[in-house]
Design a protein around this motif. Structure first.
Motif, PDB file in Angstrom:
ATOM      1  N   GLY A   1      11.375   7.848   5.863  1.00 20.89           N
ATOM      2  CA  GLY A   1      12.427   8.487   4.887  1.00 20.89           C
ATOM      3  C   GLY A   1      11.610   9.069   3.688  1.00 20.89           C
ATOM      4  N   ILE A   2      10.836   8.216   3.081  1.00 19.92           N
ATOM      5  CA  ILE A   2      10.051   8.479   1.990  1.00 19.92           C
ATOM      6  C   ILE A   2       9.108   9.806   2.326  1.00 19.92           C
ATOM      7  CG2 ILE A   2       8.494   7.666   0.129  1.00 19.92           C
ATOM      8  CD1 ILE A   2       9.737   4.918   0.477  1.00 19.92           C
ATOM      9  N   GLN A   3       8.423   9.522   3.746  1.00 19.80           N
ATOM     10  CA  GLN A   3       7.471  10.632   3.900  1.00 19.80           C
ATOM     11  C   GLN A   3       8.176  11.942   3.893  1.00 19.80           C
ATOM     12  OE1 GLN A   3       4.783  11.738   7.807  1.00 19.80           O
ATOM     13  NE2 GLN A   3       4.935   9.353   7.345  1.00 19.80           N
ATOM     14  N   LYS A   4       9.417  12.148   4.581  1.00 13.59           N
ATOM     15  CA  LYS A   4       9.993  13.303   4.920  1.00 13.59           C
ATOM     16  C   LYS A   4      10.447  13.773   3.448  1.00 13.59           C
ATOM     17  CE  LYS A   4      11.678  15.046   8.318  1.00 13.59           C
ATOM     18  NZ  LYS A   4      11.165  16.007   9.096  1.00 13.59           N
ATOM     19  N   ASP A   5      11.023  12.876   2.491  1.00 16.78           N
ATOM     20  CA  ASP A   5      11.381  13.341   1.039  1.00 16.78           C
ATOM     21  C   ASP A   5      10.016  13.942   0.522  1.00 16.78           C
ATOM     22  OD1 ASP A   5      13.924  12.421   1.584  1.00 16.78           O
ATOM     23  OD2 ASP A   5      13.771  10.616   0.291  1.00 16.78           O
ATOM     24  N   PHE A   6       8.841  13.346   0.845  1.00 23.04           N
ATOM     25  CA  PHE A   6       7.650  13.939   0.081  1.00 23.04           C
ATOM     26  C   PHE A   6       7.449  15.507   0.715  1.00 23.04           C
ATOM     27  CE2 PHE A   6       3.236  14.455   0.114  1.00 23.04           C
ATOM     28  CZ  PHE A   6       2.744  13.878  -1.487  1.00 23.04           C
ATOM     29  N   TYR A   7       7.788  15.391   1.851  1.00 23.62           N
ATOM     30  CA  TYR A   7       7.417  16.953   2.343  1.00 23.62           C
ATOM     31  C   TYR A   7       8.425  17.868   1.805  1.00 23.62           C
ATOM     32  CZ  TYR A   7       4.740  14.492   6.108  1.00 23.62           C
ATOM     33  OH  TYR A   7       3.847  13.766   6.552  1.00 23.62           O
ATOM     34  N   LYS A   8       9.598  17.444   1.622  1.00 22.13           N
ATOM     35  CA  LYS A   8      10.637  18.514   0.907  1.00 22.13           C
ATOM     36  C   LYS A   8      10.469  18.474  -0.421  1.00 22.13           C
ATOM     37  CE  LYS A   8      15.837  18.150   0.648  1.00 22.13           C
ATOM     38  NZ  LYS A   8      17.131  17.351   1.114  1.00 22.13           N
ATOM     39  N   ASN A   9      10.103  17.739  -1.178  1.00 22.98           N
ATOM     40  CA  ASN A   9       9.741  17.928  -2.509  1.00 22.98           C
ATOM     41  C   ASN A   9       8.354  18.668  -2.810  1.00 22.98           C
ATOM     42  OD1 ASN A   9      11.720  16.016  -3.113  1.00 22.98           O
ATOM     43  ND2 ASN A   9      10.514  14.325  -3.373  1.00 22.98           N
ATOM     44  N   ASN A  10       7.532  18.652  -1.953  1.00 16.41           N
ATOM     45  CA  ASN A  10       6.343  19.189  -2.142  1.00 16.41           C
ATOM     46  C   ASN A  10       6.456  20.634  -1.391  1.00 16.41           C
ATOM     47  OD1 ASN A  10       4.231  17.623  -3.780  1.00 16.41           O
ATOM     48  ND2 ASN A  10       5.407  16.166  -2.621  1.00 16.41           N
ATOM     49  N   LYS A  11       7.446  20.915  -0.771  1.00 17.96           N
ATOM     50  CA  LYS A  11       7.695  22.283  -0.206  1.00 17.96           C
ATOM     51  C   LYS A  11       6.530  22.464   1.096  1.00 17.96           C
ATOM     52  CE  LYS A  11       9.425  24.934  -4.186  1.00 17.96           C
ATOM     53  NZ  LYS A  11       9.797  23.651  -4.880  1.00 17.96           N
TER      54      LYS A  11
END
Lengths: 385, 385
Positions: B108-118
């Motif tokens: 979940g944190i990994q997916k959020d990381f992708y989203k936040n970093n475009k």
């Protein structure tokens, strides 16, 4: 026989760098290993399954060690042959066999073997001791200069001397020896042959060996040798013949001279993985160590072709230094394309001691040779001040 | 810092096959190693210098282990992060860092990381538990089919399910999870990035992963991927960006989808040597394991180019068998050109357990792929009857 992740046991006599690189392959195939070596600081001590400390030339030690395993091999020739014979008689598979090793261990017997089998080699005469040699020289029955070799216990240039004048005889030890015709040669070549008990046989490409002028150690091994294809074919064919005549199983490194008039003369052989085949770890489809293992287990042999040109640079201790080793500038050479150092794991360096090697792989042999020299001139094997 | 034949100590958390192949490189460089693993039968138990048995998720165990070494790395993500943090605070170099691992361990944190970093990735939603997911599905707020993933402790296809109808939800465990858009894709790709603390960064070529339809395990990894150069460049550039954004040190395997319309979506990453890079041992100038070692020691990175096409075939336990492993027909495949098996050293097989892999190297990718399938259909990982 099932070798992989099984109860099968492979014994290795000797625990030096050749054994260490062989263990890298036994680990890859998960083959159980037993190693015997006189030193507690042997590079093989970790990575084998069972390590035993003991004298490789002692009958009881070698026999008792060998009784525990299913197949026995060696990474050094100076082992007790009588123990190998007894083990063979008791059903242990020993590869290369004691018979092959007996034909090789003593250089006089080895030379006679070439002569009897019509394998081309430089002319020679065997002497039981130094006095016998001196008489012949004094009587002008041997042409100077010639090459003196002790028949036993020589290695890496120890036990070989060029005798230019009769005074040079005074520095020699009083042992059985050979006086060999000094043949002018343009190249020192080597061919590694692998052969399994079923008779499958393959040769690696011919390599060229460039020697350090003083230490008489190989400085560069270049694969493929920069020689004409017809000469290379002759060298491979002679090497095959040597292997078959010895009825050899495992790896046999055949060292040869290419004379000025393009004859190939067999210099000597080593019945094991060899310095001249280290390049194969990075450059060949199948490394010499994997093929030694395949051969002694009677598995199909791997492809001996090269993926790329390979050059090996030996890392030996520098003169003037002794003690805890450091590899100066190793970080620098790691930054160069296709450069891989191998560090054998000896903590103590001394002049000319083999401490490791570096492999250079490249698409082009001439560029590889330039890079190899750059490596040689950059990395230093010295001791901490 | 002097790493070679010195007092320097490298610690490795985890002693499985990835650790074992890494040890092959530490041995080559003679770097001293400490390994921690919960199993006494760990493939790393021999070949490391010091083996410790212990729980990788236990704070005290990991902390006390780590205190003994100079640099600490891991070959499995499921390790105690709090211990890594404390070790970092006390001056131990931990690579990849606890911060990087924290961004990856929970999907979940990994997916959020992708989203936040475009970073392009499939659309998703995170749910604290199964009940929350069920409500959304019941209200038709999530489109069926979708991909369900548990956020923690999943590996090798465990913890990933395709949900086609609401009934499928009944088989799921009640854990934190992700519902991810099911994107039609034509290829699963991966790029391994290596990066050292000084910021030197390199990518391996893009590989193509073919999966086993049932086990959801990779069956073939093909290098290079048979895709257009422009797609490959896009994939490598995205992978580089992921590594930099994570401030990652060591190897990062970035798994991606190539969609029908040639978009590249990041699926997930692994901060360590990876199954998709095993081909590199035989096919690359520098293997992924050597480059992981170079990276975490801040040495110059080795060349990531390939010498030849490489294909990896996973060797997993066959269904219907359990017990002491045998590798049926392994002798057969050893006879084929460019074929090298790697046996991990696990004595017990069970269905789908990763027991080893086989690498096929060849000049031509299509012929290599034919040979790979022949290997797959010949060797069998079964148990003794």
């Amino acid at each position: 026989m099932n070798y992989f992740s099984s109860e099968f046991k492979l014994g290795i006599l000797g625990g030096g760098q050749l054994g260490k690189m062989l263990l890298s392959e036994t680990r890859k195939f998960d083959i159980q290993t037993y190693v015997l070596d006189p030193s507690d600081e042997s590079p093989c001590k970790i990575a084998c399954n069972h390590f035993f400390k003991g004298d490789l030339t002692d009958f009881e030690t070698v026999y008792n060690f060998g009784k525990q395993v299913d197949v026995l091999t060696f990474e050094i020739e100076l082992v007790n042959i009588e123990a190998l014979e007894k083990l063979e008689n008791e059903g242990i598979r020993v590869y290369p066999s004691s018979k092959t090793l007996r034909g090789i261990q003593n250089k006089g017997i080895q030379k006679d073997f070439y002569k009897n089998n019509k394998i081309p080699t430089a002319d020679y005469e065997i002497f039981q001791d130094l006095a016998a040699l001196k008489i012949k020289v004094a009587n002008n029955q041997i042409q100077l200069p010639f090459v003196w070799k002790c028949t036993e216990f020589g290695y890496d240039g120890n036990g070989v001397k060029i005798i230019r004048e009769s005074n040079d005889l005074e520095q020699l030890p009083d042992v059985e020896c050979i006086a060999e015709e000094m043949v002018p040669f343009k190249n020192e070549l080597a061919v590694i042959v692998c052969r399994n008990p079923s008779g499958e046989i393959k040769t690696y490409p011919v390599v060229e060996m460039e020697f350090h002028p003083e230490a008489n150690q190989v400085e560069y091994v270049i694969c493929p040798a920069r020689i004409e294809e017809i000469v290379a074919e002759k060298a491979r064919s002679i090497a095959l013949n040597v292997s078959v005549k010895f009825d050899h199983v495992g790896l046999l490194a055949v060292e040869m001279f290419q004379t000025e008039d393009n004859r190939i003369l067999v210099n000597e052989v080593a019945p094991r993985p060899h310095n001249s085949g280290h390049y194969s770890i990075e450059a060949s489809y199948t490394s010499q160590f994997e093929n030694h293992l395949r051969a002694i287990l009677d598995l199909p042999l791997g492809n001996t072709d090269s993926k790329l040109t390979g050059i090996m640079v030996n890392l030996s201790g520098e003169e003037g230094f002794v003690g805890n080793v450091i590899y100066e500038n190793i970080e620098k050479i790691l930054g160069w394309r296709g450069v891989t150092p191998h560090i054998y794991g000896k903590k103590q360096m001394r002049p000319f001691r083999k401490m490791g090697h570096v492999t250079i792989v490249h698409e082009n042999v001439n560029e590889a040779r330039i890079l190899a020299e750059k490596v040689k001139n950059t990395i230093r094997v010295i001791s901490r001040q």
